[in-house]
Write a protein that holds these residues in place. Structure first.
Motif, PDB file in Angstrom:
ATOM      1  N   ASP A  85      -9.829  -0.233  -2.336  1.00 60.58           N
ATOM      2  CA  ASP A  85     -10.073   0.020  -0.796  1.00 60.58           C
ATOM      3  C   ASP A  85      -9.849   1.274  -0.079  1.00 60.58           C
ATOM      4  N   ASP A  86      -8.790   1.840  -0.604  1.00 58.86           N
ATOM      5  CA  ASP A  86      -8.021   3.296  -0.050  1.00 58.86           C
ATOM      6  C   ASP A  86      -8.637   4.350  -0.903  1.00 58.86           C
ATOM      7  N   CYS A 135      -6.111  -0.328  -4.234  1.00 62.34           N
ATOM      8  CA  CYS A 135      -6.464   1.030  -4.826  1.00 62.34           C
ATOM      9  C   CYS A 135      -7.949   1.344  -4.686  1.00 62.34           C
ATOM     10  N   ALA A 173       0.870  -0.972  -0.052  1.00 65.52           N
ATOM     11  CA  ALA A 173       0.152   0.000   0.076  1.00 65.52           C
ATOM     12  C   ALA A 173       0.758   1.414   0.138  1.00 65.52           C
ATOM     13  N   TRP A 228      -8.114   5.281  -4.081  1.00 66.44           N
ATOM     14  CA  TRP A 228      -7.051   5.946  -5.070  1.00 66.44           C
ATOM     15  C   TRP A 228      -7.535   5.739  -6.249  1.00 66.44           C
ATOM     16  N   PHE A 234       0.907   3.998  -2.974  1.00 60.69           N
ATOM     17  CA  PHE A 234       0.591   5.407  -2.351  1.00 60.69           C
ATOM     18  C   PHE A 234       1.646   6.358  -2.767  1.00 60.69           C
TER      19      PHE A 234
END
Length: 94
Positions: free
Chosen positions: A52-53, A50, A12, A55, A16
């Protein structure tokens, strides 16, 4: 922290960092960039992280912008009526 959680956090972080450098790229490019710095993963894993977060590429699809239906285009010349008197019933004939 388990080894799997540590590996997930490392992946992650790599994604990021790549996303922060180039927010225009999608998850496949981010996965390639992460592999380039030594954090290997499948494209599907990069997509899941990506997603889940949240992005997303700045050129991606707009989410949650549905419009309400407008007025009818034509008059109802057939006079359709889809209302009911009560609950659905099954009529049995003997």
């Amino acid at each position: 922290m388990t080894d799997a959680e540590f590996e997930q956090a490392t992946r992650a972080n790599a994604l990021f960092d790549a996303h922060r450098e180039d927010p225009e790229s999608g998850y496949r490019f981010l996965a390639d960039e992460a592999r380039g710095v030594g954090s290997g993963m499948a494209d599907r894993t990069a997509w899941r992280i990506c997603r889940d977060d949240s992005w997303r590429s700045v050129f991606g699809k707009k989410r949650g912008r549905y419009k309400k239906a407008g007025p009818p285009v034509h008059d109802d010349l057939v006079r359709r009526d889809f209302t009911t008197d009560g609950a659905n019933r099954l009529w049995l004939t003997e």
